[in-house]
Write a protein that holds these residues in place. Sequence first.
Motif, PDB file in Angstrom:
ATOM      1  N   ILE A  10       0.838  -1.199   0.000  1.00 38.93           N
ATOM      2  CA  ILE A  10       0.000   0.000   0.000  1.00 38.93           C
ATOM      3  C   ILE A  10       0.876   1.253   0.000  1.00 38.93           C
ATOM      4  CG2 ILE A  10      -1.608   1.356   1.413  1.00 38.93           C
ATOM      5  CD1 ILE A  10      -2.746  -1.392   2.376  1.00 38.93           C
ATOM      6  N   ILE A  11       1.858   1.281   0.880  1.00 38.64           N
ATOM      7  CA  ILE A  11       2.737   2.447   0.990  1.00 38.64           C
ATOM      8  C   ILE A  11       3.531   2.644  -0.297  1.00 38.64           C
ATOM      9  CG2 ILE A  11       4.747   3.375   2.208  1.00 38.64           C
ATOM     10  CD1 ILE A  11       3.593   2.032   4.751  1.00 38.64           C
ATOM     11  N   ALA A  12       4.001   1.551  -0.893  1.00 43.30           N
ATOM     12  CA  ALA A  12       4.763   1.656  -2.146  1.00 43.30           C
ATOM     13  C   ALA A  12       3.897   2.228  -3.258  1.00 43.30           C
ATOM     14  CB  ALA A  12       5.315   0.290  -2.536  1.00 43.30           C
ATOM     15  N   GLU A  59      -7.571   3.734 -10.884  1.00 43.40           N
ATOM     16  CA  GLU A  59      -7.427   2.294 -11.108  1.00 43.40           C
ATOM     17  C   GLU A  59      -7.024   1.577  -9.819  1.00 43.40           C
ATOM     18  OE1 GLU A  59      -7.888  -1.029 -13.376  1.00 43.40           O
ATOM     19  OE2 GLU A  59      -8.256   1.025 -14.027  1.00 43.40           O
ATOM     20  N   TYR A  60      -6.088   2.154  -9.091  1.00 38.47           N
ATOM     21  CA  TYR A  60      -5.687   1.564  -7.813  1.00 38.47           C
ATOM     22  C   TYR A  60      -6.888   1.488  -6.870  1.00 38.47           C
ATOM     23  CZ  TYR A  60      -3.426   0.722  -3.375  1.00 38.47           C
ATOM     24  OH  TYR A  60      -3.092   0.184  -2.170  1.00 38.47           O
ATOM     25  N   ASN A  61      -7.642   2.579  -6.783  1.00 40.68           N
ATOM     26  CA  ASN A  61      -8.801   2.586  -5.893  1.00 40.68           C
ATOM     27  C   ASN A  61      -9.856   1.573  -6.336  1.00 40.68           C
ATOM     28  OD1 ASN A  61      -7.919   4.461  -4.009  1.00 40.68           O
ATOM     29  ND2 ASN A  61      -8.622   6.187  -5.230  1.00 40.68           N
ATOM     30  N   GLU A 152      -8.848  16.493  -4.864  1.00 42.21           N
ATOM     31  CA  GLU A 152      -7.673  15.839  -4.311  1.00 42.21           C
ATOM     32  C   GLU A 152      -7.557  14.400  -4.795  1.00 42.21           C
ATOM     33  OE1 GLU A 152      -9.703  14.437  -0.123  1.00 42.21           O
ATOM     34  OE2 GLU A 152      -8.565  16.290  -0.205  1.00 42.21           O
ATOM     35  N   LEU A 153      -6.342  13.971  -4.983  1.00 41.93           N
ATOM     36  CA  LEU A 153      -6.074  12.568  -5.264  1.00 41.93           C
ATOM     37  C   LEU A 153      -5.871  11.876  -3.931  1.00 41.93           C
ATOM     38  CD1 LEU A 153      -3.561  12.618  -8.243  1.00 41.93           C
ATOM     39  CD2 LEU A 153      -6.008  12.220  -8.298  1.00 41.93           C
ATOM     40  N   SER A 154      -6.528  10.761  -3.747  1.00 43.22           N
ATOM     41  CA  SER A 154      -6.359  10.029  -2.496  1.00 43.22           C
ATOM     42  C   SER A 154      -6.577   8.554  -2.734  1.00 43.22           C
ATOM     43  CB  SER A 154      -7.331  10.538  -1.430  1.00 43.22           C
ATOM     44  OG  SER A 154      -8.659  10.299  -1.834  1.00 43.22           O
ATOM     45  N   ILE A 155      -6.001   7.764  -1.874  1.00 42.06           N
ATOM     46  CA  ILE A 155      -6.197   6.322  -1.889  1.00 42.06           C
ATOM     47  C   ILE A 155      -7.284   6.016  -0.863  1.00 42.06           C
ATOM     48  CG2 ILE A 155      -5.101   4.085  -1.486  1.00 42.06           C
ATOM     49  CD1 ILE A 155      -4.091   5.594  -3.988  1.00 42.06           C
TER      50      ILE A 155
END
Length: 186
Positions: A10-12, A59-61, A152-155
């Motif tokens: 996740i952090i990476a 895409e990640y989200n 904002e971009l956020s995970i």
Amino acid sequence: MCAITATCFIIACIDLITLKMQHLNENLESVKELPQQQKKEKLVWCVNYHVHIIGLTEEYNNIFSNINAVHFTLSAVVMVLLIHQVLHEMVLKQAVQLCGWFFIIGLSCHAGQKLINESFSVSQTLYFLDWYEYESQLKYYIKIIMVRSQKELSITAGILNQYSYQFFHRILQGAYTYMTVLARYK
């Protein structure tokens, strides 16, 4: 061990997106020194790169949001049980484990907060470009990036939660709440 691996992943991922945002900011700052034709090319590249970063985040989200929600929910449960054990048995092993859980969850939320801050810095970088001196087509490209950088971009972890300091605070609050409920049924 699986939780540590998931957290490192996740952090990476968050750091990759944050680094791309920093790279975008550096490219936007370099536009000032370029001749007019190269400014246009650089701004077109920046627009496309910003679209790429937004797409990567979405895409990640889409792929990992539900997995992240499960990860954080289970992490909160584990933290509650560890807090309960530490308070009642005073075992060093559980205390160290608890500190580790706080650390990995806090580190994930810190990385998410860095991404949020970096995504807002794009519009600030654009503002200081002296955009008002550019020709109308270049102003158009700057407006495109500015409008997109307002969100904002956020995970995310589930539907309502995004990795941030506020989310870390809510996790700690939830752990404390569940711990007090467990303490009542001692």
